[in-house]
Design an enzyme around this catalytic site. Sequence first.
Site, mmCIF file in Angstrom:
data_model
loop_
_atom_site.group_PDB
_atom_site.id
_atom_site.type_symbol
_atom_site.label_atom_id
_atom_site.label_comp_id
_atom_site.label_asym_id
_atom_site.label_seq_id
_atom_site.Cartn_x
_atom_site.Cartn_y
_atom_site.Cartn_z
ATOM 1 C CB THR A 1 -0.901 -0.038 1.213
ATOM 2 O OG1 THR A 1 -1.648 -1.286 1.088
ATOM 3 C CG2 THR A 1 -1.955 1.230 1.374
ATOM 4 C CG ASP B 1 -4.658 4.331 -3.635
ATOM 5 O OD1 ASP B 1 -5.397 3.430 -3.855
ATOM 6 O OD2 ASP B 1 -5.041 5.371 -3.293
ATOM 7 N N GLY C 1 -9.822 2.130 -2.491
ATOM 8 C CA GLY C 1 -8.487 1.741 -2.747
ATOM 9 C C GLY C 1 -7.759 1.215 -1.692
ATOM 10 C CD GLU C 2 -7.756 1.554 2.986
ATOM 11 O OE1 GLU C 2 -7.853 0.725 3.537
ATOM 12 O OE2 GLU C 2 -8.178 2.819 3.663
ATOM 13 N N GLY C 3 -5.714 -1.207 -1.509
ATOM 14 C CA GLY C 3 -5.331 -2.628 -1.981
ATOM 15 C C GLY C 3 -6.516 -3.654 -1.616
#
Lengths: 355, 355
Positions: free
Chosen positions: B64, B176, B318-320
Amino acid sequence: MGRIEEIIKRIGPVDKKLMVEAQKRLDNLTKPQDSLGRLEELAKKVVGITGEKNPSFKNKVIFTMAGDHGVVKEGVSAFPQEVTPQMVYNFIRGRAGINVLARHIGARVIVVDMGVASELKMKNEKLKIKKIEYGTKNMAKGPAMTREEAIESIEAGIEVFEEEYKKGIDILGLGDMGIGNTTPSSAVTAVITGRPVEEVTGRGTGINDGIFENKIKVIKRAIKLNRPNPKDPIDVLAKVGGFEIGGLAGSFLAAAAHRIPVVTDGFIVTAGALIAFELEPKVKDYIFASHSSVEVGHRAILERMRLRPLLDLDMRLGEGTGACLGISLIEVGVKILTEMATFESAEVSKSIEEK
Amino acid sequence: MGRIEEIIKRIGPVDKKLMVEAQKRLDNLTKPQDSLGRLEELAKKVVGITGEKNPSFKNKVIFTMAGDHGVVKEGVSAFPQEVTPQMVYNFIRGRAGINVLARHIGARVIVVDMGVASELKMKNEKLKIKKIEYGTKNMAKGPAMTREEAIESIEAGIEVFEEEYKKGIDILGLGDMGIGNTTPSSAVTAVITGRPVEEVTGRGTGINDGIFENKIKVIKRAIKLNRPNPKDPIDVLAKVGGFEIGGLAGSFLAAAAHRIPVVTDGFIVTAGALIAFELEPKVKDYIFASHSSVEVGHRAILERMRLRPLLDLDMRLGEGTGACLGISLIEVGVKILTEMATFESAEVSKSIEEK
């Protein structure tokens, strides 16, 4: 009062108040509101179904219900009938698609003989014999089963649920096995939804154009001959259904009565859900639609029940494989709700608009 | 030769011969041909990427990558910049969305500071500091970073991959974090795909109409002012990109060079994939598109790269998080290939047409 009426009477409303609370909590987790999309919906629905603020799925269970179909004599399938028991053995040995998927999500698989045409020679705790008959009769020549058998098949599905519920079920996925079983599923769907047979009939395990055209003709003939009453789901099940479809309908009803989330699979399982839904529309609130099958009739049922599938991966195996993928997503949703930090606890600033 | 050229040179073709063999094996498993749909495609692609007949994912890893964006001064986001480091701490404590999802699939999460605007005060093996700068410059006033910084950010992404590869990576998901980072992602997408800014700009974390209109204006101004060269992805990254986007691009390239399957997430990660793809189109064969984000620009990139997302669950965190769901499906596909019985071994009869 019969067992079916009894279980239907026990299906109550989901807990809307707890669902509102769950939504508040979801909105307060460290993420932009609604940013986990449908995963959040899933969590909320599970809370409403179970009545638990912090649900968890310790016991994930799959019922794979098997049955044979007299209508295969009309040449509607690409596979011979002997494949039904062969696949049951494959399930018990743990080497079929459903076993791989169930292991992946940590679920136990219970295989149910609802009406396989031959005697199953294996004794195993994973295999339940609830055989109504040695396959249905050929619906192109007369009713697939008697009304009594249709009722028995639904009751057997309730019984399977209640036996396994004692061992623990926190979420249930349903699956099917039975050579020829997309044919009765299409018939059931056409009768209940009122759509033309062509619109709800697909290629099952992968039949060629000739067999496909014949399949449509056979279904039309069966409906014309038997005249199932669309307002009477048990009549539809008896005349153009199947034993596993009845068993699946029973398990849907029982899961709803016990407030256990229950997950569809492909076309056959969803035909079972449709029978349950026509008997008691409230059952719908307890059902999650896992995926959209390649079989066209599947979508017709989901539209009637107003269920939106989670996945669309061009799958058409059945067995409960789609249900497993659905359960995994529902579990993720629940974990989001129960494991994520709130803005306060994590000391994260909120959105400017929410301040 | 620079580190980027070096890694690009190492990206070879996938093993088409092994993919054909995998397809044969898939066709011989106890299921109708192609009946597990896209799960089968996934297995085949992993075989081609890894060059292994029986791949398995012992080490699942998520990077991330976090960065800040000078352009937030223009008022393009609903959240204040302080949220970037706050969320990094949340990741390290294991209580954010990505942690829940990564635990669910059994993946380790590595958080990378590619350019957070403040000093991160936590020391932890899960946190890598690869800070290029304290946030990018405001691209509405000049280039977001220098060309050297853009190159450095890609190199840092390669470095992160190679450090973690030593500890074991069998499949990589990228994620991200960075307040304001859909703004550079839209700018990068507009420039490279040539589509109008309006078509590739969404509401990020959930901005209102006023902020949304402003966001579009700011992106247009940044592109007009900086004139990034669409044929030069490093120029685009430097002028209107972000440090985490560069880092992500580097990790995509490195994963492909090491023949490791790499899974996209939402818009920002896919913007990183786009930079990598423009540098070396072969990288695409190593990438799986996990889901279709609510952010419209996401689809524009996937179309350009001809990648079809697996899931569509209205997600935009997001973040993965999307990458985790994708990894889970890819793993199921691989297990289908490696764990299911063949017709012969299970003594199941084949389809009439195949006999």
